[in-house]
Design an enzyme around this catalytic site. Structure first.
Site, PDB file in Angstrom:
ATOM      1  N   GLU A 111       0.834  -1.204   0.000  1.00 57.58           N
ATOM      2  CA  GLU A 111       0.000   0.000   0.000  1.00 57.58           C
ATOM      3  C   GLU A 111       0.867   1.251   0.000  1.00 57.58           C
ATOM      4  O   GLU A 111       0.596   2.208  -0.728  1.00 57.58           O
ATOM      5  CB  GLU A 111      -0.932  -0.008   1.222  1.00 57.58           C
ATOM      6  CG  GLU A 111      -1.747   1.266   1.308  1.00 57.58           C
ATOM      7  CD  GLU A 111      -2.892   1.194   2.303  1.00 57.58           C
ATOM      8  OE1 GLU A 111      -3.873   0.508   2.011  1.00 57.58           O
ATOM      9  OE2 GLU A 111      -2.792   1.836   3.364  1.00 57.58           O
ATOM     10  N   ARG A 168      -2.394  33.749 -16.492  1.00 60.56           N
ATOM     11  CA  ARG A 168      -2.838  34.797 -15.570  1.00 60.56           C
ATOM     12  C   ARG A 168      -1.870  35.986 -15.629  1.00 60.56           C
ATOM     13  O   ARG A 168      -0.670  35.829 -15.367  1.00 60.56           O
ATOM     14  CB  ARG A 168      -2.892  34.222 -14.141  1.00 60.56           C
ATOM     15  CG  ARG A 168      -3.220  35.222 -13.056  1.00 60.56           C
ATOM     16  CD  ARG A 168      -4.682  35.587 -13.061  1.00 60.56           C
ATOM     17  NE  ARG A 168      -5.028  36.456 -11.944  1.00 60.56           N
ATOM     18  CZ  ARG A 168      -6.174  37.106 -11.866  1.00 60.56           C
ATOM     19  NH1 ARG A 168      -7.089  36.958 -12.810  1.00 60.56           N
ATOM     20  NH2 ARG A 168      -6.436  37.891 -10.844  1.00 60.56           N
ATOM     21  N   GLN A 191       9.917  35.483 -10.317  1.00 61.94           N
ATOM     22  CA  GLN A 191      10.703  34.353  -9.825  1.00 61.94           C
ATOM     23  C   GLN A 191      10.030  33.687  -8.610  1.00 61.94           C
ATOM     24  O   GLN A 191      10.123  32.468  -8.434  1.00 61.94           O
ATOM     25  CB  GLN A 191      12.098  34.840  -9.444  1.00 61.94           C
ATOM     26  CG  GLN A 191      13.123  33.747  -9.534  1.00 61.94           C
ATOM     27  CD  GLN A 191      14.520  34.275  -9.301  1.00 61.94           C
ATOM     28  OE1 GLN A 191      14.774  34.973  -8.317  1.00 61.94           O
ATOM     29  NE2 GLN A 191      15.428  33.969 -10.195  1.00 61.94           N
TER      30      GLN A 191
END
Ligand code: FAD
Length: 381
Positions: free
Chosen positions: A244, A270, A281
């Protein structure tokens, strides 16, 4: 270590992505608000073969090696936005199908695996109790032998798939004097007398995956439904957790890849102050940090799969993988939310769902703190 992928592995992963992007698409937001499981999606995954990834063909599965299983789940999670469905599939595979495959008798495999692979039966496992979470082996659930059956009494909580499960692998104490060696595993079927499931629990995320409580009140389990020998429960649980912690968290990897792509697009689209936000940056470095976490997550997960394919035990590496990948998914999701500003915080868009869903990964399969304890124990600490 050689992680180079064969053409078959690459093509199968790409096929899983195409399948998920085509067939596992619906109005997730609306369904999430209703807390509804994607049953049609589950059936599609069964038809594609995803519910039988590690199961040999003789039981109807695809017989994949560990690395191909992992790649498939990475691809599924990359292509499917419903993290709850992917989580339900993973629980089914690694906490029920795989333990029956590894520890079941021929009769148990013949009886349960084909139906589990076809998705006609839904599985999970029940370890956690109201008073025993991280200290799972401090459980109170008891199994008393009476003739050719066991009588189980106890309560299990936070059980993935419980409200929809046909069978659960239930862990219970058969010998209170033998500590870890006194725990056994039982395949408990939905119709057994004394077995009941409480209402689904409402959690912060993974809302499309039904999670609930299990009540065992003088629950009668035939001896032939005991998985492995009496007292083998701890070994079964530990083996299960290695798979798992490797394969389930491949789903986090796929989700992080999907998340990163959305962030890169958004950073380019955007505009603020007359230029794309990605030209700052502070924004591009956030994306770089996300990419670093993804790349390192991939390396440690592939290493665990490679170890399993070599027939090696991987308790330390699977704990490192679980810890690093689950924490990375939380960090990346918080970064993605911040990068999207108020749109990231809005429930109409993806980032906030990733934050809610990712936080659960720090808790299930053993919390981050417990993974650190496991890792430290390899240094005698
Ligand atoms: C979405 C979800 C799905 C789940 N699915 C299943 C399932 O299918 N089956 C199942 O059996 N269980 C399931 N669980 C339960 C899960 O395994 C437990 O929640 C987990 O083991 C932690 O137990 P707890 O919640 O009782 O926390 P606790 O054990 O009470 O821990 C509380 C806090 O104390 C810390 N802590 C406890 N002990 C130590 C220690 N020794 N050292 C350091 N820190 C410690 C923990 O890290 C945690 O931060 C699920 C949980 C979630 C959230």
């Amino acid at each position: 270590m050689d992680f180079s992928l064969s053409q078959d592995q690459t093509e199968f992963k790409e096929a899983v992505v195409r399948f998920a992007q085509k067939k596992l698409v619906d109005d997730l937001s609306a369904r999430e608000k209703r807390g509804e499981f994607f049953l049609d999606g589950w059936r599609e995954c069964a038809d594609f073969g995803l519910l039988g990834l590690p199961v040999p063909e003789e039981y109807g599965g695809l017989g994949m090696d560990a690395l191909t299983c992992l790649l498939s789940l990475e691809g599924l999670s990359y292509g499917c936005r419903d993290n709850g469905l992917v989580f339900a599939i993973n629980s089914h595979l690694w906490t029920c199908v795989k333990p029956i495959l590894s520890f079941g008798s021929v009769a148990q495999k013949e009886r349960f695996l084909p139906a589990l692979v076809r998705g006609e039966m839904i599985g999970g496992h029940a370890m956690t109790e109201p008073e025993a979470g991280s200290d799972a082996f401090g459980m109170r659930c008891q199994a008393r032998k009476e003739g050719d059956r066991y009588i189980l009494n106890g309560t299990k909580i936070f059980i993935t798939n419980a409200p929809i499960a046909d069978l659960l692998l239930v862990f219970a104490v058969t010998d209170p004097d033998r500590s870890f060696g006194g725990i056994s595993a039982f395949i408990v079927e939905k119709g057994f007398p004394g077995f009941s499931v409480g209402r689904p629990l409402e959690l912060m995320g993974l809302k499309t995956c039904p999670i609930g409580e299990v009540i065992l009140q003088d629950c009668e389990v035939p001896e032939e439904n005991r998985l492995g020998k009496e007292g083998a429960g701890t070994a079964i649980f530990n083996a299960e957790m290695e798979w798992e912690r490797g394969c389930l968290f491949a789903a986090h990897l796929g989700a992080m890849e999907r998340e990163l792509e959305a962030c890169v697009s958004y950073a380019g689209e955007r505009h603020q102050f007359g230029r794309p936000i990605g030209s700052n940056q502070a924004v591009s470095h956030r994306i770089a940090d996300m990419a670093v976490r993804i790349e390192l997550s991939r390396m440690i997960l592939y290493k665990v799969a490679w170890m399993k394919d070599q027939g090696m035990r991987a308790p330390k590496d699977s704990a490192i993988a679980k810890l690093f990948v689950s924490e990375s998914y939380v960090h990346n999701s918080l970064d993605a939310l911040q990068l999207h500003g108020a749109y990231g915080y809005s429930t109409e868009y993806e980032p906030e769902r990733h934050v809610r869903d990712s936080l659960a990964g720090r808790i299930y399969s053993g919390t981050s703190e417990i993974q650190r304890n496991i890792i430290a124990s390899f240094y005698n600490l």
